[in-house]
Design an enzyme around this catalytic site. Structure first.
Site, PDB file in Angstrom:
ATOM      1  CG  ASP A  69      -2.202   0.771   1.015  1.00  0.00           C
ATOM      2  OD1 ASP A  69      -3.260   0.115   0.948  1.00  0.00           O
ATOM      3  OD2 ASP A  69      -2.162   2.017   0.894  1.00  0.00           O
ATOM      4  CB  SER A 103     -16.961  -0.399  -8.814  1.00  0.00           C
ATOM      5  OG  SER A 103     -18.053   0.339  -8.338  1.00  0.00           O
ATOM      6  CB  CYS A 143     -19.242   2.957 -10.020  1.00  0.00           C
ATOM      7  SG  CYS A 143     -19.752   3.472  -8.389  1.00  0.00           S
ATOM      8  CE1 TYR A 145     -13.673   3.736  -7.495  1.00  0.00           C
ATOM      9  CE2 TYR A 145     -16.005   3.288  -7.869  1.00  0.00           C
ATOM     10  CZ  TYR A 145     -14.786   2.942  -7.309  1.00  0.00           C
ATOM     11  OH  TYR A 145     -14.689   1.794  -6.559  1.00  0.00           O
ATOM     12  CG  ASN A 186     -22.837   0.394  -2.018  1.00  0.00           C
ATOM     13  OD1 ASN A 186     -22.038   1.319  -2.067  1.00  0.00           O
ATOM     14  ND2 ASN A 186     -24.013   0.421  -2.630  1.00  0.00           N
ATOM     15  CB  THR A 219     -33.119   1.547  -2.997  1.00  0.00           C
ATOM     16  OG1 THR A 219     -33.161   1.660  -4.425  1.00  0.00           O
ATOM     17  CG2 THR A 219     -34.468   1.888  -2.418  1.00  0.00           C
TER      18      THR A 219
HETATM   19  P1  NAD Z   1      -9.710   1.400   0.486  1.00  0.00           P
HETATM   20  O1  NAD Z   1      -9.568   2.832   0.106  1.00  0.00           O
HETATM   21  O2  NAD Z   1      -9.875   1.080   1.926  1.00  0.00           O
HETATM   22  O3  NAD Z   1      -8.504   0.542  -0.091  1.00  0.00           O
HETATM   23  C1  NAD Z   1      -7.771   0.906  -1.233  1.00  0.00           C
HETATM   24  C2  NAD Z   1      -6.313   0.983  -0.828  1.00  0.00           C
HETATM   25  O4  NAD Z   1      -5.526   1.299  -1.989  1.00  0.00           O
HETATM   26  C3  NAD Z   1      -6.044   2.087   0.187  1.00  0.00           C
HETATM   27  O5  NAD Z   1      -5.467   1.573   1.361  1.00  0.00           O
HETATM   28  C4  NAD Z   1      -5.096   3.030  -0.542  1.00  0.00           C
HETATM   29  O6  NAD Z   1      -4.125   3.620   0.300  1.00  0.00           O
HETATM   30  C5  NAD Z   1      -4.466   2.102  -1.548  1.00  0.00           C
HETATM   31  N1  NAD Z   1      -3.885   2.842  -2.672  1.00  0.00           N
HETATM   32  C6  NAD Z   1      -4.431   3.877  -3.364  1.00  0.00           C
HETATM   33  N2  NAD Z   1      -3.569   4.331  -4.263  1.00  0.00           N
HETATM   34  C7  NAD Z   1      -2.447   3.562  -4.157  1.00  0.00           C
HETATM   35  C8  NAD Z   1      -1.195   3.569  -4.827  1.00  0.00           C
HETATM   36  N3  NAD Z   1      -0.922   4.456  -5.776  1.00  0.00           N
HETATM   37  N4  NAD Z   1      -0.277   2.640  -4.461  1.00  0.00           N
HETATM   38  C9  NAD Z   1      -0.535   1.753  -3.475  1.00  0.00           C
HETATM   39  N5  NAD Z   1      -1.710   1.708  -2.803  1.00  0.00           N
HETATM   40  C10 NAD Z   1      -2.644   2.608  -3.136  1.00  0.00           C
HETATM   41  O7  NAD Z   1     -10.946   0.842  -0.362  1.00  0.00           O
HETATM   42  P2  NAD Z   1     -11.692  -0.568  -0.305  1.00  0.00           P
HETATM   43  O8  NAD Z   1     -13.076  -0.283   0.083  1.00  0.00           O
HETATM   44  O9  NAD Z   1     -10.890  -1.555   0.454  1.00  0.00           O
HETATM   45  O10 NAD Z   1     -11.685  -0.932  -1.858  1.00  0.00           O
HETATM   46  C11 NAD Z   1     -10.773  -1.857  -2.434  1.00  0.00           C
HETATM   47  C12 NAD Z   1     -11.046  -1.955  -3.927  1.00  0.00           C
HETATM   48  O11 NAD Z   1     -12.400  -2.362  -4.165  1.00  0.00           O
HETATM   49  C13 NAD Z   1     -10.875  -0.634  -4.693  1.00  0.00           C
HETATM   50  O12 NAD Z   1     -10.325  -0.892  -5.961  1.00  0.00           O
HETATM   51  C14 NAD Z   1     -12.290  -0.138  -4.840  1.00  0.00           C
HETATM   52  O13 NAD Z   1     -12.430   0.721  -5.944  1.00  0.00           O
HETATM   53  C15 NAD Z   1     -13.027  -1.448  -5.019  1.00  0.00           C
HETATM   54  N6  NAD Z   1     -14.467  -1.327  -4.655  1.00  0.00           N
HETATM   55  C16 NAD Z   1     -14.810  -1.110  -3.352  1.00  0.00           C
HETATM   56  C17 NAD Z   1     -16.155  -0.995  -3.014  1.00  0.00           C
HETATM   57  C18 NAD Z   1     -16.593  -0.746  -1.591  1.00  0.00           C
HETATM   58  O14 NAD Z   1     -17.800  -0.629  -1.356  1.00  0.00           O
HETATM   59  N7  NAD Z   1     -15.708  -0.652  -0.623  1.00  0.00           N
HETATM   60  C19 NAD Z   1     -17.137  -1.100  -4.013  1.00  0.00           C
HETATM   61  C20 NAD Z   1     -16.746  -1.317  -5.324  1.00  0.00           C
HETATM   62  C21 NAD Z   1     -15.399  -1.447  -5.633  1.00  0.00           C
END
Ligand code: NAD
Length: 321
Positions: free
Chosen positions: A31, A115, A117, A146, A175, A218
């Site tokens: 990370d 996602s 999205c 996004y 989500n 919703t």
């Molecule tokens: P999060 O923000 O907690 O985790 C993402 C991590 O990526 C973060 O810790 C961030 O520091 C790290 N990161 C960002 N840029 C970086 C870089 N340049 N180098 C190294 N690390 C980097 O989010 P999450 O909820 O754990 O989501 C994880 C994945 O799932 C993401 O790709 C997100 O788009 C996708 N997603 C999440 C959800 C949700 O509801 N949480 C829904 C759809 C998709």
């Protein structure tokens, strides 16, 4: 196996590292945040702080691993993604360099966290939604910023599979919520924000709560344990098409507030801010394809998952004073 979790300091990544280590895999967690800001740090994993926007960093992270789970992205809840479209799109650097590194380092399999999205906005204009099927991503009209990045990156992964033979898997998460994630600071998503606001209302005695939008919008919400289980199953399957991983249990945001107020044992009054970001009107996950392919779908109830999340966020709020 030796497995890279990119974004391992984040919410879903932290839970995934735990699952993979419990299965006996050797995990490298990467990370870009300082380790003190990671939600979970496994003492037995190889933890690295690298900016995966950089190609060199991706090559270093991918060196010697059998599989890559790419969950690294600059993202947050609706308040963040609606106001940081360029930053969200820049995550294309991570997806691109990670796929190139997988190719150059002969990594067998790559998972990419896409996602809901990515889905066409016109299919999400009514709170009484028809659940989104995988085919609804095209013709393309995803969430601006996004969603475009996610749609582009999942498509690029498909072509890396066709042209370079990398086994590429991708899930469209709907989500995700649970403990050990963002609950304050502007990047938090609705379930965490709801829990925090209810704890604050309980603590302060002011039970009037501001809701973004009219609250009739919703959503379905998936507990993080279901998310990492589905991700692991998909990664190790032969399913080469994008797959929804999401709950099919739909709820209006107003009702989510009422559910959590019930956990706190307080009566609340909802005040609606119609100018605040609220995203699409309705969104649910059609789980026909995941059932067909895996005979499984997320099943942890919202009530059970939100109760655990509420308890964890209550502890965080009390600890933060
Ligand atoms: P999060 O923000 O907690 O985790 C993402 C991590 O990526 C973060 O810790 C961030 O520091 C790290 N990161 C960002 N840029 C970086 C870089 N340049 N180098 C190294 N690390 C980097 O989010 P999450 O909820 O754990 O989501 C994880 C994945 O799932 C993401 O790709 C997100 O788009 C996708 N997603 C999440 C959800 C949700 O509801 N949480 C829904 C759809 C998709």
């Amino acid at each position: 196996m030796k497995i890279l979790v990119a974004g391992g300091g984040g919410f879903i990544g932290g839970h995934l590292v735990n699952r993979l280590e419990a299965q006996g895999h050797e995990v490298r967690s990467v990370d870009w945040k300082p380790q003190s800001d990671w939600y979970q740090v496994s003492a037995s994993a190889e933890n690295m702080v690298l900016d995966l926007n950089e190609r060199e960093a991706c090559l270093k992270a991918a060196d010697g691993v059998d599989q890559i789970y790419n969950l690294a992205a600059d993202m947050g809840g609706m308040g963040f993604i609606e106001n940081n479209k360029a930053a969200c799109m820049l995550s294309v650097l991570i997806s691109t360099h990670m796929l190139m590194a997988a190719r150059d380092k002969d990594v067998q399999r790559v998972f990419y966290a896409s996602s809901a999205c990515v889905y066409n906005g016109s299919k999400q204009s009514d709170p009484n939604v028809t659940a989104l099927h995988e085919d609804d991503a095209y013709p393309a009209d995803p969430e601006d910023g996004y969603g475009w990045e996610k749609l582009f990156s999942e498509r690029m992964g498909r072509h890396f599979m066709e042209d370079y033979g990398i086994e590429f898997r991708t899930a469209r998460y709907h989500n995700v919520y649970g403990p050990e994630g963002t609950w304050t600071g502007g990047r938090e998503k609705a379930p965490a924000a709801v829990c925090r606001k209810i704890v604050e209302a309980k603590n302060s005695g002011n039970h009037t709560i501001e809701v973004w939008g009219d609250g009739l919008q919703t959503r379905s919400f998936m507990y993080v344990d279901d998310c990492v289980k589905g991700t692991d199953m998909l990664m190790n399957s032969d399913i080469r098409v994008p797959l929804n991983i999401g709950s099919g249990e739909l709820i209006a945001i107003n009702d989510l507030y009422r559910m959590v107020a019930g956990f706190a044992g307080i009566e609340i009054e909802l005040k609606h801010d119609l100018t605040a970001p609220q995203g699409v009107r309705g969104r649910n996950s059609d789980n026909t394809l995941i059932q067909e392919h895996m005979g499984w779908e997320p099943s942890i109830s919202l009530e059970e998952g939100m109760r655990k999340t509420y308890e964890w966020i209550e502890q965080q709020v009390q600890a933060a004073g």
